[in-house]
Design a protein around this motif. Structure first.
Motif, PDB file in Angstrom:
ATOM      1  N   VAL A 103       0.778  -1.670   0.047  1.00 17.05           N
ATOM      2  CA  VAL A 103      -0.333  -0.030  -0.132  1.00 17.05           C
ATOM      3  C   VAL A 103       1.071   0.752  -0.375  1.00 17.05           C
ATOM      4  N   LYS A 104       1.695   0.948   0.727  1.00 13.69           N
ATOM      5  CA  LYS A 104       2.458   2.255   0.716  1.00 13.69           C
ATOM      6  C   LYS A 104       3.525   2.436  -0.255  1.00 13.69           C
ATOM      7  N   LYS A 105       3.849   1.658  -0.861  1.00 14.68           N
ATOM      8  CA  LYS A 105       4.644   1.269  -2.681  1.00 14.68           C
ATOM      9  C   LYS A 105       4.289   1.774  -3.012  1.00 14.68           C
ATOM     10  N   SER A 106       2.456   1.845  -3.433  1.00 17.51           N
ATOM     11  CA  SER A 106       1.194   1.238  -4.429  1.00 17.51           C
ATOM     12  C   SER A 106       0.869   2.899  -5.031  1.00 17.51           C
ATOM     13  N   LYS A 107       0.726   3.480  -3.414  1.00 15.52           N
ATOM     14  CA  LYS A 107      -0.129   5.400  -3.718  1.00 15.52           C
ATOM     15  C   LYS A 107       0.860   6.312  -4.297  1.00 15.52           C
ATOM     16  N   GLU A 108       2.524   6.349  -3.670  1.00 16.58           N
ATOM     17  CA  GLU A 108       3.246   6.664  -4.787  1.00 16.58           C
ATOM     18  C   GLU A 108       3.050   6.458  -6.447  1.00 16.58           C
ATOM     19  N   PHE A 109       2.498   5.822  -6.816  1.00 17.44           N
ATOM     20  CA  PHE A 109       2.730   5.560  -8.437  1.00 17.44           C
ATOM     21  C   PHE A 109       1.607   6.422  -8.902  1.00 17.44           C
ATOM     22  N   ASP A 163      -0.222   9.893  -7.943  1.00 16.63           N
ATOM     23  CA  ASP A 163       0.410  11.132  -7.848  1.00 16.63           C
ATOM     24  C   ASP A 163       1.703  11.752  -7.862  1.00 16.63           C
ATOM     25  N   ASN A 164       2.408  10.906  -7.349  1.00 18.31           N
ATOM     26  CA  ASN A 164       3.742  10.260  -7.280  1.00 18.31           C
ATOM     27  C   ASN A 164       4.042  11.306  -5.765  1.00 18.31           C
ATOM     28  N   SER A 165       3.461  11.071  -5.079  1.00 20.32           N
ATOM     29  CA  SER A 165       3.664  11.929  -2.957  1.00 20.32           C
ATOM     30  C   SER A 165       3.255  10.532  -2.630  1.00 20.32           C
ATOM     31  N   PRO A 166       4.349  10.542  -1.659  1.00 17.10           N
ATOM     32  CA  PRO A 166       4.074   9.669  -0.418  1.00 17.10           C
ATOM     33  C   PRO A 166       2.915  10.363   0.672  1.00 17.10           C
ATOM     34  N   GLY A 167       1.709  11.346   0.193  1.00 19.74           N
ATOM     35  CA  GLY A 167       1.422  11.590   1.234  1.00 19.74           C
ATOM     36  C   GLY A 167       0.430  10.574   1.616  1.00 19.74           C
ATOM     37  N   LYS A 168       0.089  10.650   2.511  1.00 14.99           N
ATOM     38  CA  LYS A 168      -1.031   9.707   3.603  1.00 14.99           C
ATOM     39  C   LYS A 168      -2.025  10.125   4.217  1.00 14.99           C
ATOM     40  N   SER A 169      -4.026   9.880   3.529  1.00 16.50           N
ATOM     41  CA  SER A 169      -5.187   9.805   3.696  1.00 16.50           C
ATOM     42  C   SER A 169      -5.953   8.665   3.764  1.00 16.50           C
ATOM     43  N   ASP A 170      -7.016   8.629   4.276  1.00 17.81           N
ATOM     44  CA  ASP A 170      -7.763   7.586   4.762  1.00 17.81           C
ATOM     45  C   ASP A 170      -8.098   7.199   2.905  1.00 17.81           C
ATOM     46  N   ARG A 171      -8.631   8.612   2.712  1.00 13.01           N
ATOM     47  CA  ARG A 171      -8.995   8.003   0.970  1.00 13.01           C
ATOM     48  C   ARG A 171      -8.477   7.856  -0.303  1.00 13.01           C
ATOM     49  N   ALA A 196      -7.895   3.885   0.671  1.00 17.11           N
ATOM     50  CA  ALA A 196      -9.024   3.057   0.453  1.00 17.11           C
ATOM     51  C   ALA A 196      -9.006   2.666  -1.199  1.00 17.11           C
ATOM     52  N   GLY A 197      -8.127   3.786  -1.504  1.00 11.66           N
ATOM     53  CA  GLY A 197      -8.773   2.880  -3.120  1.00 11.66           C
ATOM     54  C   GLY A 197      -7.463   2.408  -3.932  1.00 11.66           C
ATOM     55  N   VAL A 198      -6.527   2.676  -3.079  1.00  8.07           N
ATOM     56  CA  VAL A 198      -5.272   2.035  -3.166  1.00  8.07           C
ATOM     57  C   VAL A 198      -5.256   0.636  -2.860  1.00  8.07           C
ATOM     58  N   ILE A 199      -5.991   0.346  -1.948  1.00  6.10           N
ATOM     59  CA  ILE A 199      -6.419  -0.877  -1.341  1.00  6.10           C
ATOM     60  C   ILE A 199      -7.236  -1.078  -2.217  1.00  6.10           C
ATOM     61  N   GLY A 200      -8.213  -0.568  -3.203  1.00  5.22           N
ATOM     62  CA  GLY A 200      -8.760  -1.452  -3.591  1.00  5.22           C
ATOM     63  C   GLY A 200      -8.508  -1.613  -5.020  1.00  5.22           C
ATOM     64  N   ARG A 201      -7.663  -0.846  -5.596  1.00  8.47           N
ATOM     65  CA  ARG A 201      -7.043  -1.344  -6.715  1.00  8.47           C
ATOM     66  C   ARG A 201      -6.165  -2.847  -6.752  1.00  8.47           C
ATOM     67  N   LEU A 202      -5.154  -2.741  -5.206  1.00 11.69           N
ATOM     68  CA  LEU A 202      -4.439  -3.847  -4.995  1.00 11.69           C
ATOM     69  C   LEU A 202      -5.395  -4.664  -5.215  1.00 11.69           C
ATOM     70  N   ILE A 203      -6.928  -5.114  -4.530  1.00 11.50           N
ATOM     71  CA  ILE A 203      -7.748  -6.255  -4.684  1.00 11.50           C
ATOM     72  C   ILE A 203      -8.235  -6.416  -5.870  1.00 11.50           C
ATOM     73  N   ARG A 204      -8.206  -5.653  -6.550  1.00 10.71           N
ATOM     74  CA  ARG A 204      -8.750  -6.091  -8.097  1.00 10.71           C
ATOM     75  C   ARG A 204      -7.790  -6.065  -8.232  1.00 10.71           C
ATOM     76  N   ASP A 205      -6.954  -5.819  -8.427  1.00 11.07           N
ATOM     77  CA  ASP A 205      -5.654  -6.806  -9.222  1.00 11.07           C
ATOM     78  C   ASP A 205      -5.000  -7.585  -8.457  1.00 11.07           C
ATOM     79  N   GLY A 206      -5.406  -8.320  -7.852  1.00  7.21           N
ATOM     80  CA  GLY A 206      -5.465  -9.496  -7.623  1.00  7.21           C
ATOM     81  C   GLY A 206      -3.988 -10.124  -6.782  1.00  7.21           C
ATOM     82  N   ARG A 207      -4.008  -8.518  -6.286  1.00  7.84           N
ATOM     83  CA  ARG A 207      -2.099  -8.723  -5.101  1.00  7.84           C
ATOM     84  C   ARG A 207      -2.429  -8.873  -3.552  1.00  7.84           C
TER      85      ARG A 207
END
Length: 88
Positions: free
Chosen positions: A34-40, A42-50, A53-64
């Motif tokens: 999750v930490k590494k994927s969120k930087e892809f 918007d090129n920002s390591p910033g953290k927010s719940d929203r 949640a989007g990153v986690i959803g995409r990782l699940i969709r991709d089967g990761r």
């Protein structure tokens, strides 16, 4: 449903969901991914719940993801005893 199992708070939610049978399937996503994927996005390591949640959803969709194992009965009790013993 997918969760990021970091810390110990996720276990209570996972057990409640399993007991209440509100969801059919529970999976986990590696917090490091999750930490590494969120930087892809918007090129920002910033953290927010929203954003998380989007990153986690995409990782699940991709089967990761991985299956969450919640032991019950004797196996659950053994895990609690082992954890308690290691903490002493």
């Amino acid at each position: 449903m997918g969760i990021e199992p970091s810390g110990h708070y996720w276990k209570v939610l996972a057990w409640q969901m399993k007991i209440s049978k509100e969801i059919d399937y529970l999976v986990g996503v590696n917090p490091y991914h999750v930490k590494k994927s969120k930087e892809f996005d918007d090129n920002s390591p910033g953290k927010s719940d929203r954003k998380d949640a989007g990153v986690i959803g995409r990782l699940i969709r991709d089967g990761r993801y991985f299956d969450i194992y919640l032991p019950k009965d004797v196996y659950g009790e053994l895990r609690v005893i082992t954890t308690s013993r290691k903490g002493q």
